[in-house]
Scaffold this active site. Structure first.
Site, PDB file in Angstrom:
ATOM      1  N   SER A 207      25.093  -1.984  56.176  1.00 31.01           N
ATOM      2  CA  SER A 207      24.234  -3.129  55.851  1.00 31.01           C
ATOM      3  C   SER A 207      24.547  -4.424  56.595  1.00 31.01           C
ATOM      4  CB  SER A 207      24.249  -3.395  54.340  1.00 31.01           C
ATOM      5  OG  SER A 207      23.412  -2.480  53.684  1.00 31.01           O
TER       6      SER A 207
ATOM      7  N   LYS B 134      24.673 -14.131  51.896  1.00 33.52           N
ATOM      8  CA  LYS B 134      23.797 -13.097  51.343  1.00 33.52           C
ATOM      9  C   LYS B 134      23.685 -13.249  49.823  1.00 33.52           C
ATOM     10  CE  LYS B 134      23.342  -8.009  51.407  1.00 33.52           C
ATOM     11  NZ  LYS B 134      23.939  -6.757  51.923  1.00 33.52           N
TER      12      LYS B 134
ATOM     13  N   SER C 168      20.965  -3.917  54.567  1.00 36.03           N
ATOM     14  CA  SER C 168      20.376  -4.769  53.557  1.00 36.03           C
ATOM     15  C   SER C 168      20.630  -6.263  53.780  1.00 36.03           C
ATOM     16  CB  SER C 168      20.936  -4.399  52.182  1.00 36.03           C
ATOM     17  OG  SER C 168      22.334  -4.618  52.137  1.00 36.03           O
TER      18      SER C 168
END
Lengths: 470, 67
Positions: free
Chosen positions: A173, A79, A149
């Site tokens: 997330s 990420k 996210s």
């Protein structure tokens, strides 16, 4: 099927035995990204030459009989909130277009030293503050949001571009995008995975963890990721982490027979979509038919979960980003800037009560596990399927007649485990489209146990629910 | 060094890092209302029901014992 798309244990064994190579797997992963990411938009950065060099080094070590780590040759993605040497980190924000970290984050360093190959960075919502990740698409349902996210990581794994990816989870997330893209994900116990070199969204709630195709892959990744981190002030002590790592290194089979799964009745876990309610009930019945014991439990303190999470999360996030907002606020999106500015106005008394409520919720949850001898809580992973890409402003009707923004609903159902610090695993419901999943919440620093339970649950879902569709 | 504020309006503005009166606060009013409604539930937290635990002192003492 390509050997790369088998489980992590099979992939890494194939590399070590020489039936495939790290270079072959990495090349295949890069080709898949070439082929698919033009549409999915899951990646923000890659360095193919560096990834292939790292893979060649793994192959050389194997050829020459040098030791390689447990994830030898495994292509994975990270990420865009984690520093990863050689790849830019933007934190999903226009405010950091060209930041090139000078070292790896702790988690990336652990993965690389275990032989994994980082093929690229995946898209995050700006500063990890959203339950969706535009413009990334959901490979399991292209017209639906991928969740957020960590939406880029979930999309990259669900499409088979990589075998696994790192995400972060402050308020769902990792779990939200895992559920929405139909893959597995774990929010580890708070403090179990070091956060050094990750941009914080929130000091007291952030966790780092993996997303992967199946639950056993999460175990193998966590066995590498868990460990004390001097760069993370909230990292748990070695005496808690070292036994956990030892337990994670071996797969443990747990029988569902007699397993006590708490079903929390409060509105915090309300499912707002009718088809999703049916799928969740079918999942519970399938587990009960295999001998699991669903136990109805009440936890009235969950009424404070949303308030407590918001009272802690928003001001901490505002404190983290205040200088940026003041000095370069026009480079932050209006939505995130508005949210963080609002956070500055939350009264201190409510923040104090939020902290108080957090202690209360954690203590009552601990007692609930003890009183009912629970092995885990079994709750939905989402209150409904992912909304359509063009409906991100949708609202959902609650049973009490109120409405909630659907994107906030996805988060609310995850927040208990963030407040209590417990590990929580998402297991997808197979063949359900658009995807749905269940969430298993275990005891702190017993991530191995909740993963073993999740693995048993996954086996039942694969056998019994394969043909169910909403 | 930041200059000390001379009145309460200045103090509030400084305490919120100059963000009072932002148009964005109005632009995202719906989201803020949702958050506000959840936050207000915290006034009902039973503060008397839970004895305080000074975990920080306990941790400090534990560390001292080890050394």
């Amino acid at each position: 099927m390509s050997p790369r798309l088998a489980g992590i244990a099979a992939v890494t064994q194939a590399v070590k035995r020489g039936t495939t190579s790290a270079v072959e797997l990495t090349s295949e992963s890069l080709r898949a990204i070439d082929e698919l990411d033009g549409e999915l938009l899951a990646f923000t950065a890659r360095d193919d030459a560096a990834a292939l060099r790292e893979a060649a080094e793994i192959d050389r070590r194997i050829r020459e009989g040098d030791p390689v780590g447990p994830l030898a040759g495994l292509p994975l993605a990270v990420k865009d909130l984690y520093d990863s040497f050689g790849l830019p980190t933007s934190y999903g924000s226009a405010a950091f277009p060209e930041f090139m970290p000078s070292s790896d984050s702790t988690a990336v360093a652990r993965l690389r030293s275990s032989g994994a190959i980082v093929v690229g960075k995946t898209r995050t919502a700006e500063f990890a503050w959203s339950t969706t990740t535009p413009p990334t698409k959901n490979p399991a349902a292209l017209d639906r949001i991928p969740g957020g996210s960590s939406g880029g990581s979930a999309s990259a794994v669900a499409s088979g571009m990589v075998n696994a990816a790192l995400g972060t989870d402050t308020g769902g997330s990792i779990r939200i995008p895992a559920a929405m893209c139909g893959i597995a994900g774990i929010k580890p116990t708070y403090g179990a995975v070091g956060r050094g070199g990750i941009l914080p969204a929130n000091w007291s709630l952030d966790t780092a963890g993996p997303l992967a195709g199946c639950v056993d892959d999460l175990r193998l990744l966590l066995a590498v990721l868990v460990g004390h981190d001097r760069r993370d002030v909230a990292s748990a002590p070695r005496r808690l982490l070292e036994p956990l790592v030892a337990r994670l290194q071996t797969a443990t089979e747990i029988s569902l027979q007699g397993l006590r799964l708490g079903l929390v009745q409060e509105p915090l876990f309300e499912i707002t979509d009718e088809a999703a309610r049916g799928a969740h009930q079918a999942a519970i019945e399938a587990l009960a038919a295999e001998g699991a014991e669903p136990i109805l439990v009440v936890l009235p303190e969950t009424d404070f979960v949303e308030g407590a999470l918001l009272a802690i999360d928003l001001p901490e996030g505002a404190a983290i980003h205040t200088r940026l907002l003041r000095e370069r606020g026009d480079e932050v999106s209006d939505e995130i800037r508005g949210l963080l500015e609002f956070a500055h106005l939350i009264p201190g008394a409510l923040v104090a009560l939020g902290q108080r409520a957090r202690h209360l919720i954690r203590e009552r949850t601990r007692r609930l596990f003890a009183e009912h001898q629970l092995d885990a809580l079994l709750v939905p992973a989402a209150p409904g399927p992912p909304v359509r890409v063009d409906s991100s402003d949708a609202v959902s009707l609650r049973a009490d007649g109120t409405t909630e923004p659907t994107l906030w609903g996805y988060a609310r159902i995850c927040w208990l485990a963030n407040l209590t610090g417990q590990p929580a695993v998402v297991v997808p419901l197979p063949a359900v489209r658009p995807p749905l999943g269940v969430q298993l919440i275990g005891r702190p620093f017993a991530d191995d146990v909740v993963l073993a339970i999740a693995s048993a649950v996954e086996r039942v879902f694969e056998q019994k629910l394969r043909l169910v569709a909403t | 060094m930041t200059q000390p504020p001379e009145n309460i309006r200045e103090w509030l503005d400084a305490a919120t890092a100059g963000m009072l009166g932002s148009e964005r606060l109005d632009a995202y009013a719906d989201a803020h209302l949702y958050i506000g409604q959840r936050l207000l539930r915290l006034w009902d937290v039973p503060i008397e029901a839970f004895a305080p635990t000074d975990v920080f002192s306990a941790e400090w003492a534990e560390e001292d014992e080890k050394q």
